[in-house]
Structure formats: structure tokens, C-alpha cells
Design an enzyme around this catalytic site. Structure first.
Site, short mmCIF file in Angstrom:
data_model
loop_
_atom_site.label_atom_id
_atom_site.label_comp_id
_atom_site.label_asym_id
_atom_site.label_seq_id
_atom_site.Cartn_x
_atom_site.Cartn_y
_atom_site.Cartn_z
N HIS A 123 46.33 66.07 39.46
CA HIS A 123 47.04 66.10 40.74
C HIS A 123 47.03 67.51 41.34
O HIS A 123 46.71 67.71 42.50
CB HIS A 123 48.49 65.63 40.56
CG HIS A 123 49.36 65.95 41.73
ND1 HIS A 123 49.41 65.16 42.86
CD2 HIS A 123 50.18 67.00 41.97
CE1 HIS A 123 50.24 65.69 43.73
NE2 HIS A 123 50.72 66.82 43.23
N HIS A 128 45.82 69.55 45.31
CA HIS A 128 46.35 70.68 46.08
C HIS A 128 45.35 71.78 46.37
O HIS A 128 45.35 72.36 47.45
CB HIS A 128 47.52 71.32 45.32
CG HIS A 128 48.80 70.55 45.42
ND1 HIS A 128 49.57 70.53 46.56
CD2 HIS A 128 49.44 69.75 44.53
CE1 HIS A 128 50.65 69.77 46.36
NE2 HIS A 128 50.58 69.28 45.14
N GLU A 169 52.45 66.88 50.35
CA GLU A 169 52.21 65.81 49.38
C GLU A 169 51.71 64.51 50.02
O GLU A 169 50.85 63.83 49.46
CB GLU A 169 53.50 65.50 48.60
CG GLU A 169 53.98 66.66 47.73
CD GLU A 169 53.10 66.92 46.52
OE1 GLU A 169 52.06 66.26 46.35
OE2 GLU A 169 53.45 67.83 45.74
N SER A 188 45.38 62.35 45.08
CA SER A 188 45.20 62.21 43.64
C SER A 188 45.62 60.84 43.14
O SER A 188 45.73 60.62 41.94
CB SER A 188 45.99 63.31 42.90
OG SER A 188 47.35 63.28 43.26
FE LIG Z 1 52.01 68.04 44.27
#
Ligand SMILES: [Fe+2]
Length: 307
Positions: A123, A128, A169, A188
Site C-alpha cells: 500500500h 503513495h 487515500e 492498492s
Molecule cells: Fe495510505
């Protein structure tokens, strides 16, 4: 691997100890990477895909943070810091304000590929890091960290956390070709990468800072509302003003439920994707439900488990 068992020092940083990853851990990365790589073409925004390529992320296995940091640093001055898991908010914000991205080292288990309670290395790195190569987004995240440190002092962290949740997010971006994903929690997640663009259920609303700060979110399911930006400069511009007057202004207004619409909302229609791996295809991900993979605040996780 041994890194996750190390005693973290006061800033929660640890060594990644890349050499200690097992072949099984690299194999899980490969599985996740290949699945997501197929899905994200045509779903992720171009800026993310560009960053993905520039970083040289590959299906080989879990990458070495040192190598990624060199590439990032040369592009936008960001570097990765290995941490054992969720870190306290003040530590998290302080890292972002210094252009340091705290990333977990551990990878999910094979029997938990889609039901992760906390962010893992897949993730953090695949979700990111690619956008930290984009200058406007890199500046936004640093400004967010600075805003977080101020919000802590003002007691308005809940509202600022909503901004992170619904942008970093779970953000969507409008492009000439339709809606695209830039939020890491979506990027993700195989299931939510499809759900957020194709499913008729969730709301897709034009980004509005005050609206976002008033909107509650769920950490145990796919999102019921996504906010859509026009470009990353818009995000950076939104974080320029002093938030203190905005916090005071919205403090008098009620919170908004995750699935609710209000009269000022500008709703956008979904843009169903026609990829052979899209909805309804035998080998593609269906709209499986699972917890949202975004970075959760420690406080949110504690509240969720105490319910
Ligand atoms: Fe995150």
C-alpha cells in the site's frame, strides 16, 4: 523478516533490512503487483503511472527503500523512512512537513491479500510513493504535514484527517477521458480500483474543502463518497489558506454522513470502464467488499475495534 520486530527509536524509524525479506514475501509482492498493474492502466491517473515508471517499480519483489529514496530525492526532495506500522499523528505530520514519507516494511499474508486492517509495504510504496514524484502533489503532501502540526495545536485534527482520507487515500481526478484514480487506498486495492469508477452506488462529488472536512468516513468498507479534483494544483491551493478560520466556520455546522448528499453537491456520473479485466469478467476482480486500505489514524482503529 526481522525489521518489523526491531525496537523503534523515538521517531519510530527502523531499518528496512531489505536483505531479510523471504522469497515468500517477494512472491506476495509479485502477485499483488502484477494484479494491480493490469488493473490500473486506464484507471489510475497519468501522473501516477508516470511516477510508477520513473521509480522503476517492478514485479521482481519488494523494493529497497534506499534506491527509491535516491530517485525521489533527485526529483522532488522526498525520501522514505521505514516505520513498523501506524505512527502517532504528530510523528506522521512532522515527517511529511520535512518531505519524509513514513512507509511500513511488512507485507500482508497470502491469506489476507484483500482484507488488510492496516497499511503494508505494498500500500505505502505502490499506492503513495509514485505521486511523490509529481511536483504539485509533493508540495501538497508537505503542506498537509505542516497543516497537521497546526491542527494538532488547534484541536481540529478530525477535520484535517478527513482531508487526507478523501484526497491522498481515496481521491479521484477528472480528466478529458473521464474520472481517474489518484488515491492510494484505492490504487492498492484491486476491488476498490474497479468499484470506485464503475459501481453505481457511491457518490462522486466535486471537491470542496469545507464539504470534505465535514464528511465522516468509514474504515471498514469501500467508500460511499469520493471527491473529485480537477488537478493537483487545486489541492495545493486548497491548503494554502490558514485553516483556523475555516475550522471555526464549519464547527457550527453538522457533520455529514459518509453516504449523504447535500444541496450544494455537484455530483459526477461514473465512467464505466470497458477493460477486459473490468466488471463482470470472469478473471477480473468483482466488487468484493473489504476494509478500506488507506492510512488509518491510530484513534480510528482503536475506536473501530472497540465498537
Ligand atoms: Fe495510505
Amino acid at each position: 523478516m526481522t525489521a518489523v520486530r526491531q525496537e523503534a527509536i523515538s521517531d519510530f524509524s527502523i531499518e528496512q533490512n531489505w536483505q531479510d525479506y523471504t522469497e515468500e514475501e517477494h512472491a506476495i509482492w509479485r502477485h499483488l503487483f502484477q494484479r494491480q498493474q493490469r488493473l490500473l492502466v486506464g484507471r489510475a491517473c497519468q501522473e501516477f503511472l508516470d511516477g510508477f515508471g520513473a521509480l522503476g517499480l517492478a514485479a521482481d519483489g519488494i523494493p529497497d527503500f534506499g534506491r527509491l529514496s535516491e530517485v525521489l530525492d533527485a526529483a522532488t526532495g522526498w525520501r522514505l523512512v521505514a516505520v513498523p506500522g501506524l505512527v502517532p499523528d504528530d510523528v506522521f505530520f512532522a515527517y511529511l512537513a520535512r518531505r519524509r514519507f513514513p512507509s511500513t516494511c511488512f507485507i500482508r499474508r497470502r491469506d489476507r491479500l484483500d482484507y488488510l486492517q492496516e497499511p503494508d509495504v505494498f500500500h505505502d510504496i505502490c499506492g503513495h510513493v509514485p505521486l511523490l514524484i509529481n511536483p504539485a502533489f509533493a508540495d501538497y503532501i508537505q503542506a498537509y504535514g505542516e497543516g497537521g502540526l497546526k491542527a494538532l495545536g488547534l484541536g481540529h485534527l478530525t477535520r484535517l484527517a478527513r482531508l487526507y482520507w478523501y484526497t491522498v487515500e481515496f481521491g479521484l481526478i477528472a480528466t478529458e477521458r473521464g474520472l481517474r484514480i489518484y488515491g492510494s487506498g484505492i490504487l492498492s486495492s484491486a476491488g476498490e480500483s474497479v468499484y470506485c469508477l464503475d459501481h453505481p452506488r457511491p457518490n462522486r462529488i466535486r471537491f470542496d474543502l469545507r464539504r470534505v472536512m465535514r464528511t465522516c468516513y468509514r474504515i471498514d468498507d469501500f467508500q460511499q463518497t469520493y471527491f473529485v479534483i480537477d488537478n493537483f494544483q487545486q489541492l495545493f491551493d486548497a491548503t494554502r489558506p490558514d485553516f483556523a478560520p475555516i475550522y471555526r466556520e464549519i464547527a457550527a455546522l453538522p457533520d455529514i454522513d459518509p453516504d449523504a448528499l447535500i444541496s450544494s453537491d455537484q455530483k459526477l456520473e461514473p465512467t464505466p470502464f470497458s477493460s477486459p479485466l473490468g466488471r463482470g469478467q470472469k478473471n477480473g476482480p468483482q466488487f468484493d467488499r473489504g476494509p478500506s486500505l488507506g492510512r488509518k489514524r491510530l484513534e480510528d482503529v482503536r475506536q473501530h475495534h472497540n465498537q
